[in-house]
Design a protein around this motif. Structure first.
Motif, PDB file in Angstrom:
ATOM      1  N   ILE A 246       0.851  -1.184   0.000  1.00 53.20           N
ATOM      2  CA  ILE A 246       0.000   0.000   0.000  1.00 53.20           C
ATOM      3  C   ILE A 246       0.885   1.231   0.000  1.00 53.20           C
ATOM      4  O   ILE A 246       2.046   1.160   0.387  1.00 53.20           O
ATOM      5  N   ASP A 247       0.320   2.346  -0.428  1.00 50.91           N
ATOM      6  CA  ASP A 247       1.019   3.629  -0.303  1.00 50.91           C
ATOM      7  C   ASP A 247       0.574   4.252   1.015  1.00 50.91           C
ATOM      8  O   ASP A 247      -0.556   4.728   1.116  1.00 50.91           O
ATOM      9  N   PRO A 248       1.425   4.256   2.039  1.00 51.27           N
ATOM     10  CA  PRO A 248       1.021   4.787   3.340  1.00 51.27           C
ATOM     11  C   PRO A 248       0.558   6.239   3.306  1.00 51.27           C
ATOM     12  O   PRO A 248      -0.160   6.670   4.208  1.00 51.27           O
ATOM     13  N   ASP A 249       0.956   6.974   2.269  1.00 53.76           N
ATOM     14  CA  ASP A 249       0.559   8.385   2.172  1.00 53.76           C
ATOM     15  C   ASP A 249      -0.711   8.593   1.346  1.00 53.76           C
ATOM     16  O   ASP A 249      -1.099   9.727   1.107  1.00 53.76           O
ATOM     17  N   HIS A 250      -1.352   7.520   0.926  1.00 52.87           N
ATOM     18  CA  HIS A 250      -2.578   7.653   0.144  1.00 52.87           C
ATOM     19  C   HIS A 250      -3.657   8.302   1.014  1.00 52.87           C
ATOM     20  O   HIS A 250      -3.752   8.020   2.217  1.00 52.87           O
ATOM     21  N   PRO A 251      -4.471   9.173   0.442  1.00 52.90           N
ATOM     22  CA  PRO A 251      -5.519   9.856   1.214  1.00 52.90           C
ATOM     23  C   PRO A 251      -6.461   8.917   1.966  1.00 52.90           C
ATOM     24  O   PRO A 251      -7.035   9.303   2.990  1.00 52.90           O
ATOM     25  N   SER A 252      -6.596   7.691   1.514  1.00 51.37           N
ATOM     26  CA  SER A 252      -7.468   6.722   2.201  1.00 51.37           C
ATOM     27  C   SER A 252      -7.046   6.489   3.639  1.00 51.37           C
ATOM     28  O   SER A 252      -7.855   6.058   4.468  1.00 51.37           O
ATOM     29  N   PHE A 253      -5.774   6.745   3.942  1.00 54.56           N
ATOM     30  CA  PHE A 253      -5.248   6.408   5.261  1.00 54.56           C
ATOM     31  C   PHE A 253      -5.065   7.619   6.177  1.00 54.56           C
ATOM     32  O   PHE A 253      -4.434   7.512   7.225  1.00 54.56           O
ATOM     33  N   LEU A 254      -5.642   8.751   5.805  1.00 55.03           N
ATOM     34  CA  LEU A 254      -5.464   9.949   6.617  1.00 55.03           C
ATOM     35  C   LEU A 254      -6.250   9.906   7.924  1.00 55.03           C
ATOM     36  O   LEU A 254      -5.776  10.370   8.946  1.00 55.03           O
ATOM     37  N   ALA A 255      -7.460   9.380   7.886  1.00 51.63           N
ATOM     38  CA  ALA A 255      -8.267   9.300   9.105  1.00 51.63           C
ATOM     39  C   ALA A 255      -7.980   7.975   9.803  1.00 51.63           C
ATOM     40  O   ALA A 255      -7.926   6.936   9.152  1.00 51.63           O
ATOM     41  N   PRO A 256      -7.805   8.002  11.112  1.00 50.70           N
ATOM     42  CA  PRO A 256      -7.377   6.791  11.814  1.00 50.70           C
ATOM     43  C   PRO A 256      -8.471   5.757  12.100  1.00 50.70           C
ATOM     44  O   PRO A 256      -8.191   4.735  12.681  1.00 50.70           O
TER      45      PRO A 256
ATOM     46  N   ASP B  33      -8.307  -4.100  -2.303  1.00 53.94           N
ATOM     47  CA  ASP B  33      -9.350  -4.451  -3.278  1.00 53.94           C
ATOM     48  C   ASP B  33      -9.326  -3.490  -4.460  1.00 53.94           C
ATOM     49  O   ASP B  33      -9.367  -3.908  -5.618  1.00 53.94           O
ATOM     50  N   GLU B  34      -9.259  -2.199  -4.163  1.00 52.91           N
ATOM     51  CA  GLU B  34      -9.303  -1.161  -5.211  1.00 52.91           C
ATOM     52  C   GLU B  34      -8.083  -1.212  -6.129  1.00 52.91           C
ATOM     53  O   GLU B  34      -8.155  -0.806  -7.282  1.00 52.91           O
ATOM     54  N   THR B  35      -6.968  -1.708  -5.617  1.00 51.91           N
ATOM     55  CA  THR B  35      -5.736  -1.767  -6.416  1.00 51.91           C
ATOM     56  C   THR B  35      -5.437  -3.181  -6.900  1.00 51.91           C
ATOM     57  O   THR B  35      -4.304  -3.481  -7.292  1.00 51.91           O
ATOM     58  N   ASN B  36      -6.468  -4.042  -6.864  1.00 57.34           N
ATOM     59  CA  ASN B  36      -6.370  -5.418  -7.371  1.00 57.34           C
ATOM     60  C   ASN B  36      -5.244  -6.221  -6.740  1.00 57.34           C
ATOM     61  O   ASN B  36      -4.478  -6.892  -7.426  1.00 57.34           O
ATOM     62  N   GLN B  37      -5.146  -6.127  -5.420  1.00 58.06           N
ATOM     63  CA  GLN B  37      -4.144  -6.880  -4.680  1.00 58.06           C
ATOM     64  C   GLN B  37      -4.825  -7.909  -3.790  1.00 58.06           C
ATOM     65  O   GLN B  37      -6.011  -7.803  -3.498  1.00 58.06           O
ATOM     66  N   MET B  38      -4.023  -8.869  -3.329  1.00 55.53           N
ATOM     67  CA  MET B  38      -4.547  -9.840  -2.385  1.00 55.53           C
ATOM     68  C   MET B  38      -4.963  -9.116  -1.111  1.00 55.53           C
ATOM     69  O   MET B  38      -4.223  -8.272  -0.601  1.00 55.53           O
ATOM     70  N   ARG B  39      -6.117  -9.450  -0.628  1.00 52.89           N
ATOM     71  CA  ARG B  39      -6.676  -8.825   0.574  1.00 52.89           C
ATOM     72  C   ARG B  39      -6.083  -9.492   1.814  1.00 52.89           C
ATOM     73  O   ARG B  39      -6.226 -10.702   1.989  1.00 52.89           O
ATOM     74  N   PRO B  40      -5.398  -8.732   2.697  1.00 50.04           N
ATOM     75  CA  PRO B  40      -4.859  -9.339   3.921  1.00 50.04           C
ATOM     76  C   PRO B  40      -6.002  -9.761   4.841  1.00 50.04           C
ATOM     77  O   PRO B  40      -6.951  -9.005   5.050  1.00 50.04           O
ATOM     78  N   GLY B  41      -5.895 -10.960   5.385  1.00 54.21           N
ATOM     79  CA  GLY B  41      -6.963 -11.463   6.238  1.00 54.21           C
ATOM     80  C   GLY B  41      -6.631 -11.386   7.713  1.00 54.21           C
ATOM     81  O   GLY B  41      -7.339 -10.771   8.494  1.00 54.21           O
TER      82      GLY B  41
END
Length: 154
Positions: A1-11, A23-31
């Motif tokens: 993941i990009d830790p600086d992506h806006p999705s991660f601004l709110a805790p 999911d949005e970046t077509n990667q394996m989903r961590p379980g």
């Protein structure tokens, strides 16, 4: 993941945000919790490499090691991953860097020591520091390029 992506601004509910991003970046989903932690640590280590390379590009200077101080220096796994990802030794400590910096400034202002250089010399033998050396691991280059591609795609 990009830790600086806006999705991660709110805790709030970060595990869900990480899974959604995957999911949005077509990667394996961590379980599991372990998979989530690995995603976070590897992503942070890779992002440190990105920023370090940006600094090298901007300054034209080489980097022989990376210093990590304060609370972050207590995370041995992340520090070792950062060394592996960046390919440079990571020197960690002191944990109490903020407090020591404050004391140094006060000692200089009181005239008890001359400057920061003298303070560093005085502290050099008394600080507990650890160095993590990078291991040879080509897997980090793949992850690094993957992160760069994620960053470039927005």
């Amino acid at each position: 993941i990009d830790p600086d992506h806006p999705s991660f601004l709110a805790p709030e509910d970060m595990p869900s945000r990480i899974r959604d991003y995957c999911d949005e970046t077509n990667q394996m989903r961590p379980g599991s919790a372990g998979q989530l932690i690995r995603v976070v640590y590897e992503s942070l280590a890779q992002k440190y490499r990105v920023v370090l390379e940006q600094l090298v590009e901007l300054t034209g200077r080489t980097v022989e090691c990376l210093h990590v101080i304060g609370g972050g220096s207590q995370n041995a796994l992340l520090c070792h991953m950062t060394a592996d990802s960046s390919g440079v030794p990571v020197i960690v400590g002191p944990v109490e860097a903020t407090t020591l910096g404050n004391v140094i400034v006060q000692l200089i202002s009181l005239g008890l020591i001359d400057d920061v250089k003298q303070a560093r010399e005085a502290l050099a033998g008394s600080l507990n520091v650890v160095t993590y050396y990078p291991d040879e691991n080509e897997g980090w280059d793949y992850g690094y390029q993957f992160l760069r591609d994620l960053m470039d795609s927005g």
